[in-house]
Design an enzyme around this catalytic site. Structure first.
Site, PDB file in Angstrom:
ATOM      1  N   GLU A  51       0.833  -1.270   0.081  1.00  0.00           N
ATOM      2  CA  GLU A  51      -0.044  -0.027   0.106  1.00  0.00           C
ATOM      3  C   GLU A  51       0.775   1.282  -0.048  1.00  0.00           C
ATOM      4  O   GLU A  51       0.592   2.174  -0.742  1.00  0.00           O
ATOM      5  CB  GLU A  51      -0.888   0.041   1.242  1.00  0.00           C
ATOM      6  CG  GLU A  51      -1.839  -1.301   1.057  1.00  0.00           C
ATOM      7  CD  GLU A  51      -1.241  -2.131   2.005  1.00  0.00           C
ATOM      8  OE1 GLU A  51      -2.248  -3.015   2.581  1.00  0.00           O
ATOM      9  OE2 GLU A  51      -0.153  -2.423   2.028  1.00  0.00           O
ATOM     10  N   LEU A 299      13.461 -40.382   2.664  1.00  0.00           N
ATOM     11  CA  LEU A 299      12.895 -39.286   3.397  1.00  0.00           C
ATOM     12  C   LEU A 299      11.548 -39.029   2.968  1.00  0.00           C
ATOM     13  O   LEU A 299      10.656 -38.709   3.695  1.00  0.00           O
ATOM     14  CB  LEU A 299      13.899 -38.284   3.133  1.00  0.00           C
ATOM     15  CG  LEU A 299      13.635 -36.769   3.714  1.00  0.00           C
ATOM     16  CD1 LEU A 299      13.516 -36.816   5.369  1.00  0.00           C
ATOM     17  CD2 LEU A 299      14.664 -35.863   3.488  1.00  0.00           C
TER      18      LEU A 299
END
Length: 366
Positions: A51, A299
């Protein structure tokens, strides 16, 4: 027109990917008399919000204008002052918001303050797109845990390497370029020690014509087996490494690893492995909001089994190599019954030349 201007704000927000973590991606557009007079985005962590940048880039007075912003303007003091104060002081007439901020420090307060000051606020414009854009931030700010995406690459017959362990390259250049864009976007990259021992990878971001950010490298190494000359232990201001291990590692090895500049995290042992759930909490506390999980196969299975994976990027190359012993993307013990298979949802399919990528989300149990 609201959707058109919000779409532009979303495009702007994407430009901050990789630079603002753990902050959200935010874009803002200021419209007056049916034309854009200012726009901006959150460019880097700790710097001005979207903004404020939009105000700074405005080509004329913003009094009476409408602001389109992808995330509810902040109402609290953080690294920068609250954006709602600037919006009120600049006498913006109307604010259009894609999604409310899930941050408990905001949680609708910004919208409430704007309305109390006579500013019209509309919410929910392109809400679904805005939520997907900030899926990392939304999970991290609401749970304190990193958003985890599993990336795999395999041949058409489901192999990640030949029976001789040759894996260069499964996919084409375009697919690999996209993976490096993901590395830039995510805060960290995680692999198992098997990948380090087999390939000795750098695990950095390599992109042409883009100043890519290197992810924090997280190595799962239960016993502290990493060679001290491994490339991931070459640390500097642009490359950080965390070796995650258990008490099975020696004190001497810990000292040697730390000499390289890498950090060592010791987790409890779970099934004779690093406790991934414990690790996620530690990483969250370190403000690591996202993980790109790149294997290996054991993993990957552990991560799916522990429920830490949120999203999957699966690349499939039009190649067939066969081999009963050739590795697959997900190894481990495996799931015994098809009815218990991990399901994916919100499927998106795209192509990188001849390669196919499936992007999907892990279906979470109720």
């Amino acid at each position: 027109m609201d959707s058109l201007y919000m779409s532009r704000a979303l495009d702007l927000a994407r430009l901050g990917a990789g630079y603002v973590n753990p902050n959200p991606l935010v874009g803002a557009v200021i419209v007056k008399d049916n034309k854009i007079i200012g726009e901006g985005y959150h460019e880097k962590y700790g710097t001005a919000h979207a903004e404020i940048n939009a105000f700074g880039n405005a080509t004329e007075s913003v009094t009476g204008a409408t602001m389109y912003v992808t995330l509810e303007p902040c109402s609290h003091y953080g690294k920068t002052p609250p954006c709602v104060e600037a919006i009120i002081n600049k006498r913006i007439k109307k604010v259009v918001v894609a999604i409310e901020d899930p941050n408990p420090l905001v949680a609708g307060r910004g919208i409430k303050i704007l309305r109390e000051n006579g500013i019209e606020v509309i919410t929910g414009v392109l809400e679904d797109k805005a939520k997907k854009l900030n899926e990392i931030f939304i999970k991290f700010i609401t749970t304190g845990l990193p958003f985890c995406a599993l990336k795999t690459a395999m041949t058409l017959d489901g192999k990640i390497a030949t029976y001789t362990d040759d894996s260069r390259w499964v996919t084409n250049d375009k697919s690999r370029e996209y993976v490096h864009k993901l590395r830039h976007k995510y805060s960290s990259i995680m692999v198992g020690i098997g990948t380090v021992l087999a390939d000795d990878p750098l695990l950095t971001t390599r992109l042409e014509n883009i100043d890519g950010k290197n992810p924090i490298r997280i190595i799962i190494d239960t016993k502290g087996s990493i060679p001290l000359d491994a490339k991931v232990l070459r640390c500097d201001e642009d490359t950080e490494t965390i070796i995650t291990t258990t008490k099975a590692i020696s004190e001497e090895k810990i000292k040697d690893i730390k000499k390289s500049g890498a950090e060592v995290i010791i987790t409890p042992s779970k099934n004779n492995k690093v406790d991934l759930l414990y690790l996620m909490k530690v990483l969250g506390e370190k403000k690591i909001d996202s993980i790109l999980l790149e294997g290996g196969s054991n993993l990957n299975y552990s991560a799916l089994q522990e429920g830490i994976v949120d999203k999957v990027f699966s690349f499939i190359a039009p190649k067939i190599i066969g081999g009963a012993s050739s590795k697959t993307p997900v190894g481990g013990k495996g799931i015994p019954y098809m009815k218990d298979a991990i399901s994916l949802e919100d499927i998106n399919i795209c192509r990188f030349e001849d390669d196919i990528m499936i992007e999907a989300y892990v279906e979470k149990g109720v």
